[in-house]
Design a protein around this motif. Sequence first.
Motif, PDB file in Angstrom:
ATOM      1  N   GLY A 254     -35.767 -15.808  27.535  1.00 28.77           N
ATOM      2  CA  GLY A 254     -36.317 -15.359  28.159  1.00 28.77           C
ATOM      3  C   GLY A 254     -36.201 -14.289  28.981  1.00 28.77           C
ATOM      4  N   LEU A 255     -35.110 -14.245  29.584  1.00 23.61           N
ATOM      5  CA  LEU A 255     -34.483 -13.479  29.846  1.00 23.61           C
ATOM      6  C   LEU A 255     -33.321 -12.653  29.879  1.00 23.61           C
ATOM      7  CD1 LEU A 255     -33.042 -14.921  33.981  1.00 23.61           C
ATOM      8  CD2 LEU A 255     -34.947 -13.258  33.251  1.00 23.61           C
ATOM      9  N   GLU A 256     -32.527 -12.990  28.333  1.00 23.31           N
ATOM     10  CA  GLU A 256     -31.665 -12.048  27.265  1.00 23.31           C
ATOM     11  C   GLU A 256     -32.366 -11.345  27.188  1.00 23.31           C
ATOM     12  OE1 GLU A 256     -27.939 -15.574  26.160  1.00 23.31           O
ATOM     13  OE2 GLU A 256     -29.971 -15.164  24.642  1.00 23.31           O
ATOM     14  N   THR A 257     -33.880 -11.019  26.434  1.00 19.09           N
ATOM     15  CA  THR A 257     -34.390  -9.996  26.503  1.00 19.09           C
ATOM     16  C   THR A 257     -35.447  -9.552  27.695  1.00 19.09           C
ATOM     17  OG1 THR A 257     -36.080 -12.097  25.135  1.00 19.09           O
ATOM     18  CG2 THR A 257     -34.528 -11.065  23.623  1.00 19.09           C
ATOM     19  N   LEU A 260     -35.722  -5.668  27.435  1.00 20.90           N
ATOM     20  CA  LEU A 260     -36.035  -4.554  25.799  1.00 20.90           C
ATOM     21  C   LEU A 260     -37.837  -4.894  26.229  1.00 20.90           C
ATOM     22  CD1 LEU A 260     -33.268  -6.458  23.879  1.00 20.90           C
ATOM     23  CD2 LEU A 260     -33.827  -3.386  24.669  1.00 20.90           C
ATOM     24  N   ARG A 261     -37.966  -6.001  26.831  1.00 21.89           N
ATOM     25  CA  ARG A 261     -39.077  -6.199  25.978  1.00 21.89           C
ATOM     26  C   ARG A 261     -40.029  -5.555  26.925  1.00 21.89           C
ATOM     27  NH1 ARG A 261     -40.465 -10.938  28.266  1.00 21.89           N
ATOM     28  NH2 ARG A 261     -38.646 -12.001  27.760  1.00 21.89           N
ATOM     29  N   VAL A 262     -39.922  -5.473  28.479  1.00 17.94           N
ATOM     30  CA  VAL A 262     -40.795  -5.187  29.785  1.00 17.94           C
ATOM     31  C   VAL A 262     -40.811  -3.644  29.701  1.00 17.94           C
ATOM     32  CG1 VAL A 262     -40.565  -4.817  32.341  1.00 17.94           C
ATOM     33  CG2 VAL A 262     -40.860  -7.368  31.083  1.00 17.94           C
ATOM     34  N   GLY A 338     -48.530 -10.430  31.375  1.00 26.88           N
ATOM     35  CA  GLY A 338     -46.588 -10.503  30.217  1.00 26.88           C
ATOM     36  C   GLY A 338     -46.003 -10.746  28.865  1.00 26.88           C
ATOM     37  N   ASP A 339     -47.045 -11.398  28.554  1.00 31.64           N
ATOM     38  CA  ASP A 339     -47.003 -11.750  26.963  1.00 31.64           C
ATOM     39  C   ASP A 339     -46.581 -10.426  25.704  1.00 31.64           C
ATOM     40  OD1 ASP A 339     -47.382 -14.825  26.165  1.00 31.64           O
ATOM     41  OD2 ASP A 339     -47.965 -13.098  24.999  1.00 31.64           O
ATOM     42  N   VAL A 374     -50.257  -5.098  28.258  1.00 29.78           N
ATOM     43  CA  VAL A 374     -49.671  -4.462  27.263  1.00 29.78           C
ATOM     44  C   VAL A 374     -49.008  -5.352  26.645  1.00 29.78           C
ATOM     45  CG1 VAL A 374     -49.027  -2.765  25.602  1.00 29.78           C
ATOM     46  CG2 VAL A 374     -50.570  -1.966  28.130  1.00 29.78           C
ATOM     47  N   GLY A 375     -48.941  -5.847  25.072  1.00 29.90           N
ATOM     48  CA  GLY A 375     -47.378  -6.439  24.321  1.00 29.90           C
ATOM     49  C   GLY A 375     -47.019  -5.829  23.670  1.00 29.90           C
ATOM     50  N   LEU A 376     -46.111  -5.989  22.450  1.00 33.82           N
ATOM     51  CA  LEU A 376     -44.938  -5.889  21.803  1.00 33.82           C
ATOM     52  C   LEU A 376     -45.824  -4.953  20.214  1.00 33.82           C
ATOM     53  CD1 LEU A 376     -41.796  -8.526  22.673  1.00 33.82           C
ATOM     54  CD2 LEU A 376     -42.411  -5.630  23.271  1.00 33.82           C
TER      55      LEU A 376
END
Length: 391
Positions: A254-257, A260-262, A338-339, A374-376
Amino acid sequence: MSNDWHKSTKAVHSGTKRSQFGEVSESIFMTQGFVYDSAEQAEARFESAGPDEFIYARYGNPTVAMFEERIAALEGTEDAFATASGMAAVNGAMMSLLKAGDHVVSARALFGSCLYIAEEILPRFGVEVTFVDGSDLSAWEAAIRPDTRAVFFESLSNPTLEFVDIAAVSKLAHAHGALVVCDNVFATPVYSKAVAQGADLVVYSATKHIDGQGRALGGVILGSRELIRKTVEPYMKHTGGSMSPFTAWIMLKGLETMRLRVREQTASALKIAQRLETHPNLSRVIYPGLHSHPQHDLAMVQMGAGGTMLAIEVKGGKEGSYKFLNTCTVGIISNNLGDAKTILTPPAFTTHQRLPQDQKDALGITPGLVRISVGLEDADDLIADFLQALS
Ligand SMILES: *Cc1c(COP(=O)(O)O)cnc(C)c1O
């Protein structure tokens, strides 16, 4: 591993421990225990375990250590202790610091289980807790006393997105020798500068943006090596709230991305907030990235961005918010945050259902309020969906 790396580099490389096989993706060391070469080595390990020496997974495990080192590198702290959930982290941070007779000052606007610890559990063990309006500096100043051992707050509150000024409250706390425990979930590790701003222990529910894909419960406590290893670790390792190696692997990936996600979720949240701000069927749009947010300037100093969460108040009370929720087709009705998927929550009737009415009123948790994580998804799809649901 270099301390000079930028965060994006740390997010994929920090903390990596490779086995003799040279694997690319971090290994899951799904083992509770470790074999010693000799009786002498066992004795020596129990006497004092080195950094890459393990005894029992409740104390530490290579996959968990990789996660701890990586999140500590990202947060800019010396050390971290990974926990089974966000609540194990909050409980561990507080219980490891406190003893009977201590005094705590806490912000009142807390996640339900955090409030339970502060309001129900701590007093049962002889810790007195004074609650304050977290955004009111004079209230903190009036409440902190010479016997105050710790202050506790969520830096950005759920669901109405009020800020606690970490730097100002830390200054007041430190002047009285009190330690600062900051639950920084809504700020996310991506925008956190909490330690530089004065927090002594920073706590995250890794269930939220760190996993960010709704798979596992987890948490982490971050701080100085002294506090983590001498105060937090003894409490955590003997009371059973440690993170599982499998969960640590999920959180590492999870930390790797996460960055970018946030950042993508934050850009979408701003776009949505701007589009909805003047909608005639909404009485409030609360988003720290908007100039209309009463603490917008503090948000920009403390986080440098508005974050991934917003709250809207639909006109027409419960009927209005329920109609909106039941008409949305992209966002899902749930209670995580945070999803990758946009999550819609009516706090007054779910997460904050049990709060007495006077406290709901004081915190602005009205029947029409909808929290949006808010998601992706494409922001334009979300906006189109919200607009049709509001019409
Ligand atoms: C979710 C959450 C927690 C608790 O985390 P869990 O992983 O559910 O135990 C604590 N504080 C805040 C602000 C949260 O949002």
